[in-house]
Design a protein around this motif. Structure first.
Motif, PDB file in Angstrom:
ATOM      1  N   GLY A  59       0.808  -1.209   0.000  1.00  0.00           N
ATOM      2  CA  GLY A  59       0.000   0.000   0.000  1.00  0.00           C
ATOM      3  C   GLY A  59       0.843   1.262   0.000  1.00  0.00           C
ATOM      4  N   GLY A  60       0.181   2.387  -0.224  1.00  0.00           N
ATOM      5  CA  GLY A  60       0.841   3.678  -0.205  1.00  0.00           C
ATOM      6  C   GLY A  60       1.175   4.248  -1.563  1.00  0.00           C
ATOM      7  N   ASP A  61       0.883   3.507  -2.643  1.00  0.00           N
ATOM      8  CA  ASP A  61       1.264   3.970  -3.980  1.00  0.00           C
ATOM      9  C   ASP A  61       0.529   5.252  -4.385  1.00  0.00           C
ATOM     10  OD1 ASP A  61       2.940   1.821  -4.147  1.00  0.00           O
ATOM     11  OD2 ASP A  61       2.114   1.033  -6.011  1.00  0.00           O
ATOM     12  N   GLU A  62      -0.728   5.357  -4.022  1.00  0.00           N
ATOM     13  CA  GLU A  62      -1.491   6.542  -4.418  1.00  0.00           C
ATOM     14  C   GLU A  62      -1.000   7.792  -3.689  1.00  0.00           C
ATOM     15  OE1 GLU A  62      -5.830   5.289  -4.393  1.00  0.00           O
ATOM     16  OE2 GLU A  62      -4.725   3.440  -3.982  1.00  0.00           O
ATOM     17  N   LYS A  63      -0.710   7.645  -2.398  1.00  0.00           N
ATOM     18  CA  LYS A  63      -0.168   8.778  -1.645  1.00  0.00           C
ATOM     19  C   LYS A  63       1.176   9.192  -2.218  1.00  0.00           C
ATOM     20  CE  LYS A  63      -0.689   8.878   2.801  1.00  0.00           C
ATOM     21  NZ  LYS A  63      -0.548   8.603   4.260  1.00  0.00           N
ATOM     22  N   ALA A  64       2.009   8.213  -2.557  1.00  0.00           N
ATOM     23  CA  ALA A  64       3.317   8.509  -3.150  1.00  0.00           C
ATOM     24  C   ALA A  64       3.153   9.244  -4.475  1.00  0.00           C
ATOM     25  CB  ALA A  64       4.101   7.215  -3.350  1.00  0.00           C
ATOM     26  N   ILE A 123       1.035  -2.476 -14.830  1.00  0.00           N
ATOM     27  CA  ILE A 123       0.901  -3.918 -15.029  1.00  0.00           C
ATOM     28  C   ILE A 123      -0.254  -4.206 -15.972  1.00  0.00           C
ATOM     29  CG2 ILE A 123       0.601  -6.156 -13.893  1.00  0.00           C
ATOM     30  CD1 ILE A 123       1.417  -4.780 -11.260  1.00  0.00           C
ATOM     31  N   VAL A 124      -0.046  -5.113 -16.903  1.00  0.00           N
ATOM     32  CA  VAL A 124      -1.127  -5.562 -17.776  1.00  0.00           C
ATOM     33  C   VAL A 124      -2.256  -6.152 -16.921  1.00  0.00           C
ATOM     34  CG1 VAL A 124      -1.787  -7.275 -19.516  1.00  0.00           C
ATOM     35  CG2 VAL A 124       0.350  -5.986 -19.769  1.00  0.00           C
ATOM     36  N   GLY A 125      -3.466  -5.703 -17.167  1.00  0.00           N
ATOM     37  CA  GLY A 125      -4.614  -6.254 -16.465  1.00  0.00           C
ATOM     38  C   GLY A 125      -5.095  -5.460 -15.277  1.00  0.00           C
ATOM     39  N   VAL A 126      -4.468  -4.311 -14.995  1.00  0.00           N
ATOM     40  CA  VAL A 126      -4.893  -3.546 -13.815  1.00  0.00           C
ATOM     41  C   VAL A 126      -6.335  -3.057 -13.935  1.00  0.00           C
ATOM     42  CG1 VAL A 126      -2.587  -2.811 -13.111  1.00  0.00           C
ATOM     43  CG2 VAL A 126      -3.877  -1.413 -14.756  1.00  0.00           C
ATOM     44  N   ASP A 127      -6.838  -2.994 -15.149  1.00  0.00           N
ATOM     45  CA  ASP A 127      -8.207  -2.519 -15.359  1.00  0.00           C
ATOM     46  C   ASP A 127      -9.232  -3.640 -15.469  1.00  0.00           C
ATOM     47  OD1 ASP A 127      -6.985  -3.335 -17.689  1.00  0.00           O
ATOM     48  OD2 ASP A 127      -7.894  -1.794 -18.953  1.00  0.00           O
ATOM     49  N   TYR A 136      -3.889  -4.760  -5.279  1.00  0.00           N
ATOM     50  CA  TYR A 136      -2.684  -4.071  -5.749  1.00  0.00           C
ATOM     51  C   TYR A 136      -2.890  -3.533  -7.157  1.00  0.00           C
ATOM     52  CZ  TYR A 136       2.251  -3.372  -7.009  1.00  0.00           C
ATOM     53  OH  TYR A 136       3.445  -2.842  -7.418  1.00  0.00           O
ATOM     54  N   TYR A 137      -3.571  -4.301  -7.997  1.00  0.00           N
ATOM     55  CA  TYR A 137      -3.843  -3.852  -9.356  1.00  0.00           C
ATOM     56  C   TYR A 137      -4.756  -2.630  -9.348  1.00  0.00           C
ATOM     57  CZ  TYR A 137      -1.781  -7.955 -11.675  1.00  0.00           C
ATOM     58  OH  TYR A 137      -0.914  -8.897 -12.156  1.00  0.00           O
ATOM     59  N   LYS A 138      -5.760  -2.645  -8.494  1.00  0.00           N
ATOM     60  CA  LYS A 138      -6.662  -1.494  -8.393  1.00  0.00           C
ATOM     61  C   LYS A 138      -5.888  -0.235  -8.016  1.00  0.00           C
ATOM     62  CE  LYS A 138     -10.811  -4.078  -7.020  1.00  0.00           C
ATOM     63  NZ  LYS A 138     -11.797  -4.294  -5.939  1.00  0.00           N
ATOM     64  N   SER A 139      -4.920  -0.382  -7.107  1.00  0.00           N
ATOM     65  CA  SER A 139      -4.107   0.754  -6.691  1.00  0.00           C
ATOM     66  C   SER A 139      -3.256   1.268  -7.849  1.00  0.00           C
ATOM     67  CB  SER A 139      -3.217   0.356  -5.509  1.00  0.00           C
ATOM     68  OG  SER A 139      -2.396   1.429  -5.113  1.00  0.00           O
ATOM     69  N   LYS A 140      -2.660   0.353  -8.617  1.00  0.00           N
ATOM     70  CA  LYS A 140      -1.856   0.762  -9.774  1.00  0.00           C
ATOM     71  C   LYS A 140      -2.725   1.502 -10.797  1.00  0.00           C
ATOM     72  CE  LYS A 140       1.970  -0.655 -10.650  1.00  0.00           C
ATOM     73  NZ  LYS A 140       3.330  -0.101 -10.455  1.00  0.00           N
ATOM     74  N   LEU A 141      -3.962   1.045 -10.995  1.00  0.00           N
ATOM     75  CA  LEU A 141      -4.859   1.713 -11.928  1.00  0.00           C
ATOM     76  C   LEU A 141      -5.203   3.116 -11.441  1.00  0.00           C
ATOM     77  CD1 LEU A 141      -6.593   1.616 -14.486  1.00  0.00           C
ATOM     78  CD2 LEU A 141      -8.426   0.593 -13.099  1.00  0.00           C
ATOM     79  N   ARG A 142      -5.417   3.267 -10.136  1.00  0.00           N
ATOM     80  CA  ARG A 142      -5.719   4.591  -9.600  1.00  0.00           C
ATOM     81  C   ARG A 142      -4.534   5.533  -9.767  1.00  0.00           C
ATOM     82  NH1 ARG A 142      -8.925   1.515  -5.747  1.00  0.00           N
ATOM     83  NH2 ARG A 142      -7.134   1.267  -4.366  1.00  0.00           N
ATOM     84  N   GLU A 175      -2.403   5.360 -12.277  1.00  0.00           N
ATOM     85  CA  GLU A 175      -2.476   5.739 -13.693  1.00  0.00           C
ATOM     86  C   GLU A 175      -3.437   6.906 -13.877  1.00  0.00           C
ATOM     87  OE1 GLU A 175      -3.464   2.684 -16.408  1.00  0.00           O
ATOM     88  OE2 GLU A 175      -1.822   1.335 -15.857  1.00  0.00           O
ATOM     89  N   ARG A 176      -4.603   6.810 -13.257  1.00  0.00           N
ATOM     90  CA  ARG A 176      -5.618   7.858 -13.412  1.00  0.00           C
ATOM     91  C   ARG A 176      -5.128   9.180 -12.817  1.00  0.00           C
ATOM     92  NH1 ARG A 176      -6.787   4.644 -16.527  1.00  0.00           N
ATOM     93  NH2 ARG A 176      -8.677   3.346 -16.627  1.00  0.00           N
ATOM     94  N   LEU A 177      -4.468   9.125 -11.663  1.00  0.00           N
ATOM     95  CA  LEU A 177      -3.930  10.335 -11.054  1.00  0.00           C
ATOM     96  C   LEU A 177      -2.940  11.019 -11.985  1.00  0.00           C
ATOM     97  CD1 LEU A 177      -3.313   9.124  -7.377  1.00  0.00           C
ATOM     98  CD2 LEU A 177      -4.919  10.912  -8.082  1.00  0.00           C
ATOM     99  N   LEU A 178      -2.081  10.233 -12.609  1.00  0.00           N
ATOM    100  CA  LEU A 178      -1.087  10.793 -13.517  1.00  0.00           C
ATOM    101  C   LEU A 178      -1.746  11.385 -14.756  1.00  0.00           C
ATOM    102  CD1 LEU A 178       1.626   7.989 -13.259  1.00  0.00           C
ATOM    103  CD2 LEU A 178       1.730  10.273 -12.260  1.00  0.00           C
TER     104      LEU A 178
END
Length: 246
Positions: free
Chosen positions: A67-72, A94-98, A104-110, A112-115
């Motif tokens: 955890g913590g990826d979105e805050k970072a 990561i392929v498949g985050v959506d 963890y995939y949901k966090s990576k997708l979020r 992406e959206r933030l960026l």
């Protein structure tokens, strides 16, 4: 030549990206909690503004399944805006985050959206799982009397070195948006890859395909983590396992 900041620059992927960028003649700032020159914890952002000063390109490799990826990401975006010099923020996803509903995939997708919504120039690369991750999974399972691995789950492992090559190519001042996914050269089930890895590392163990449950498992069984039309990787898992065996 550019001034490039690499987050997670002491990690498995980040260290390889850093080496490639330095060979190409760039000034590279390695950012991690354990870095000698720029010890920054992205979870609180302390020291990030100083590390970001004058940076043109950011390669964001830092990530944690805990955890913590979105805050970072929010801290990184804020510092990039304040610096005013960042033209491209390159993110490894990561392929498949959506499509695979893993936490963890949901966090990576979020992230992406933030960026994408940050107003900054962004490049996003999604890849399939690294060879190292498959090996780690098998090593963990092999601590038991038999080796249980999820049944029906196929993976398309890719060499981390090849991903580092691609990120170094993308680390230019001109952003590319979402670039084509990058997958390994072959698709195989986790139990089959487990047998390959155990044989290469000289361990005579019985692999037991283990049915699991849940929406994330179903997403993997459907192949949401695969990129068969983007099998651009060259190094196979068998080659990786043979090197580990030596």
């Amino acid at each position: 030549m550019s001034t490039i900041l690499v987050t997670g620059g002491t990690g498995n992927l980040g260290s390889l990206v850093t080496a490639r960028l330095r060979v190409a003649g760039h000034e590279v700032r390695v950012l991690s909690r354990h870095a000698a020159e720029h010890p920054v914890d992205l979870r609180d952002g302390s020291g990030l503004d100083a590390a970001m000063a004058g940076v043109e390109v950011v390669v964001h490799c830092a990530s944690s399944p805990r955890g913590g990826d979105e805050k970072a990401a929010r801290h990184l975006i804020g510092a990039a805006r304040r610096a005013g010099t960042v033209r491209n923020l390159v993110y490894i996803s990561i392929v498949g985050v959506d499509v695979v509903p893993l936490g963890y995939y949901k966090s990576k997708l979020r992230v992406e959206r933030l960026l994408e919504e940050s107003g900054l120039g962004v490049t996003i690369l999604r890849t399939t799982q690294f060879h190292d991750l498959v090996a780690q999974l098998v090593d963990t399972a092999a601590k038991l009397p038999v080796v249980p691995l999820p049944s029906g789950v196929r993976v398309q492992p890719i060499a981390v070195e090849e991903v580092a090559d691609r990120l170094a190519e993308l680390a230019v001042p001109t952003p590319s948006g979402r670039v084509p996914d990058m997958g390994g050269p072959e698709i195989a089930t986790l139990p089959d890859l487990g047998r390959t890895y155990l044989a290469a590392t000289r361990r005579r163990r019985r692999v037991v395909p283990l049915p699991l449950w849940g929406k994330a498992y179903a997403g993997f069984k459907r192949g949401g983590n695969l990129a068969p039309s983007h099998a651009t990787g060259r190094g196979t898992f068998a080659q990786y396992a043979a090197r580990r065996g030596r």
